[in-house]
Design a protein around this motif. Structure first.
Motif, short mmCIF file in Angstrom:
data_model
loop_
_atom_site.label_atom_id
_atom_site.label_comp_id
_atom_site.label_asym_id
_atom_site.label_seq_id
_atom_site.Cartn_x
_atom_site.Cartn_y
_atom_site.Cartn_z
N UNK A 1 0.83 -1.21 0.00
CA UNK A 1 0.00 0.00 0.00
C UNK A 1 0.87 1.26 0.00
N UNK A 2 1.94 1.26 0.80
CA UNK A 2 2.83 2.43 0.85
C UNK A 2 3.50 2.67 -0.50
N UNK A 3 3.97 1.59 -1.13
CA UNK A 3 4.59 1.74 -2.45
C UNK A 3 3.59 2.26 -3.48
N UNK A 4 2.33 1.87 -3.33
CA UNK A 4 1.31 2.26 -4.31
C UNK A 4 0.81 3.68 -4.09
N UNK A 5 0.80 4.14 -2.84
CA UNK A 5 0.24 5.46 -2.54
C UNK A 5 1.29 6.53 -2.34
N UNK B 1 2.70 11.27 0.86
CA UNK B 1 2.47 12.65 0.43
C UNK B 1 3.17 13.65 1.35
N UNK B 2 3.70 14.70 0.75
CA UNK B 2 4.40 15.72 1.51
C UNK B 2 5.86 15.41 1.74
N UNK B 3 6.33 14.24 1.26
CA UNK B 3 7.73 13.84 1.43
C UNK B 3 8.32 13.50 0.06
N UNK B 4 9.64 13.30 -0.02
CA UNK B 4 10.24 12.90 -1.30
C UNK B 4 9.86 11.49 -1.74
N UNK B 5 9.21 10.71 -0.86
CA UNK B 5 8.84 9.34 -1.19
C UNK B 5 7.57 9.35 -2.05
N UNK B 6 7.75 9.22 -3.36
CA UNK B 6 6.61 9.24 -4.27
C UNK B 6 5.95 7.88 -4.39
N UNK B 7 4.87 7.84 -5.17
CA UNK B 7 4.15 6.59 -5.40
C UNK B 7 4.80 5.81 -6.53
N UNK B 8 4.74 4.49 -6.43
CA UNK B 8 5.26 3.60 -7.47
C UNK B 8 4.12 2.83 -8.13
N UNK B 9 2.97 3.51 -8.21
CA UNK B 9 1.79 2.88 -8.80
C UNK B 9 1.97 2.65 -10.30
#
Length: 571
Positions: free
Chosen positions: A278-282, A285-293
């Motif tokens: 779920x974290x990888x897909x979503x 937000x607000x951090x450099x960690x983007x979604x990998x959807x």
């Protein structure tokens, strides 16, 4: 090493070492004042005023009203911690004024210290915290089951509140709040941001059938980890030491801390397969960690299983707000860490949370307590690979330490109405009593006693330093003869030492084989209004703090627990 007693019974050091030590101590006179005044994590200033006299003002304390729900014994309002499947207990009238008022009451008691009165993330505790608390006003939430740049579902907010955010100062409130309390709080939080009234909440990302881990899938995940440049932030070790890890900022221009993702206890959004998917897909937000959807589902599962294959520790469940016990032992009690009185005594491991994010934090403190009806002793043990202690020879600035905190007055934990103090050093009108032990003072005091014995009782403070006020040991601990200082507080910035004549807590600590063991000892009856009372029949609220000198801890930089219930058994 046995506990130090100031009545000399013989020399513990060879005479030639005493002479050398005397010469070295004399050189301290030449050390600049600025060096001598550098303490460890000491909270107090100069004189010993009546605790609280200089910070108590005529201001009405924050009130936490009792809300009559009209329910019976089994009502959700009265069953704290009874959290069922998320959403099953969600009220239909989420905008009900009564629910909003209840949420406001809970927020002012449990959340305002970190998140601020208007939800801006700038509460009184913010200067002690890293990462900073969430600013609710922009409606940006990291932990979601919805696509990036969309609002979280109510169930996402529910999950964050009851499970907390591991690796940060945000506790898991599941054992403190009822389901209805939690929904009331969510309703209030959503009112801080206009996004919730202007935008629909995001659609929940579907997690299809879990793809099981195989060696081939793990190998594919390792390859993807490299190709997607995950190591730039997380590092090849996955310990958060990538080349960009120290140069990242969030949407509020705050520095981002990249956690060690080989430790499941640090996963803020959950460490199970579906949680990481779920974290990888979503994204966060607000951090450099983007979604990998954009990656195919099978690739995301490959990353999930590769990351989990690198786990180095077991998950430590945070068991907050538990009942712990002081067991009756009809023997003499002292501060000897190796005393046989501790043999067979039940101990409890309590999970700690860092106020300031760090790697390799002290995660657990082991608690034990005994009493003989007249005195009560508390023993704390925790792992620490390095000993960082004050020494007149090394002048360490950052020292290891431990503190035990008690709520004063007739308070109970999370009863209907929430009347306990804030676990972060209390709050106005709700004081706490703190026992603060600092490493290294035992050896220093013992050395001074040996030297006085060898010189026929000469006052070494007067001989070497020109008086006790010039002794650097006294500067670090105004109680002089003890490694424990007794303090009081009513919130951040109000920590005040009790007068010397009221310092009644003894203590001794010993570091051995990567483990600190510290014993606190005090008479059970209180001697003043600012002391915890162990003769009362009701449980006492107790919390803990640990300082790690290697991590440059002092003052508010530490790891802490929330309130526990100490039950003193009389038989």
């Amino acid at each position: 090493m046995k506990p130090f007693r100031r009545s000399p019974t013989g020399l513990s050091w060879p005479a030639n070492f005493i002479v050398c030590a005397s010469v070295l101590l004399l050189t301290l006179v030449l050390i600049p004042e600025s060096v001598l005044s550098q303490g460890g994590h000491d909270h107090h200033g100069g004189g010993a005023a009546q605790p609280g006299s200089e910070y108590r003002v005529d201001e009405k304390p924050m009130e936490h009203h009792h809300h009559d729900d009209g329910g019976g014994e089994g009502d959700l309002f009265r069953t704290r911690g009874a959290h069922d499947d998320l959403g099953a207990s969600k009220p239909e009238m989420v905008k009900d004024e009564g629910l909003l008022a209840r949420g406001r009451n809970i927020y002012l008691h449990m959340c305002v210290f970190c998140h601020g009165k208007d939800g801006n993330g700038g509460g009184a505790a913010v200067e002690y915290l890293y990462p900073w608390p969430r600013d609710f006003r922009r409606g940006i939430f990291k932990f979601r089951s919805t696509p990036t740049d969309t609002l979280p579902t109510d169930e996402d907010l529910y999950r964050t509140i009851i499970k907390g955010v591991p690796g940060t100062s945000m506790p898991a409130w599941g054992d403190a709040l009822t389901p209805q309390d939690t929904w009331a709080l969510i309703n209030l939080i959503k009112n801080f941001s206009p996004r919730f009234s202007k935008e629909p909440q995001g659609e929940k990302i579907k997690v299809n059938n879990l793809t099981p881990a195989t060696p081939e899938l793990i190998a594919k995940g390792k390859d993807l980890f490299t190709k997607q440049k995950c190591a730039n932030c997380h590092g090849e070790s996955l310990r958060g030491d990538g080349e960009l890890s120290d140069s990242l900022f969030d949407a509020w221009k705050h520095a981002v801390f990249v956690h060690d993702i080989t430790v499941p206890s640090y996963y803020k959004g959950g460490f199970a397969e579906e949680d990481i998917f779920r974290t990888l897909s979503s994204g966060l937000d607000g951090t450099p960690m983007g979604a990998y959807s954009h990656l195919p589902e099978n690739d995301r599962w490959a990353l999930v299983h590769y990351i989990r294959s690198r786990f180095t520790k077991e998950f430590i469940k945070a068991a907050f707000e538990t009942d712990i016990y002081s067991f009756r032992k009809d023997f003499e009690i002292n501060t000897d860490v190796d005393s046989p009185i501790w043999d067979g005594v039940k101990t409890t491991n309590l999970v700690l949370r860092p106020l300031s994010a760090r790697r390799d934090a002290v995660e657990v403190v082991n608690f034990a307590s005994v009493n003989n009806g007249e005195q009560l002793a508390i023993r704390l043990k925790w792992e620490d690979p390095t000993k960082n202690a004050f020494s007149e020879l090394t002048q360490d600035v950052f020292r290891d330490g431990a503190a035990v905190q008690f709520a004063l007055g007739d308070v109970t934990l999370h009863t209907h109405g929430h009347n306990e103090p804030f676990f972060g050093m209390g709050n106005r009108g709700k004081p706490v009593n703190i026992w603060h032990w600092k490493s290294g003072l035992e050896e220093t005091l013992e050395a001074e006693s040996d030297m006085e014995y060898s010189t026929g009782g000469v006052d070494m403070d007067a001989l070497i330093f020109g008086g006790v006020m010039s002794n650097p040991v006294f500067r670090l601990n105004a109680t002089g003869d003890n490694a424990v200082e007794e303090l009081n507080a009513e919130g951040f910035g109000t920590v005040t030492p009790q007068p010397t004549e009221n310092q009644n807590v003894e203590g001794y600590g010993e570091w051995k084989d990567g483990m600190w063991t510290v014993v606190f000892l005090r008479d059970m009856p209180k001697t003043g209004k600012w002391d915890a009372d162990f003769t009362r029949k009701e449980p006492s609220l107790i919390a803990f703090a640990i300082w790690d000198g290697l991590k440059e801890d002092r003052n508010g930089r530490k790891v802490i627990s929330v309130w526990q219930r100490l039950n003193v058994l009389d038989k």
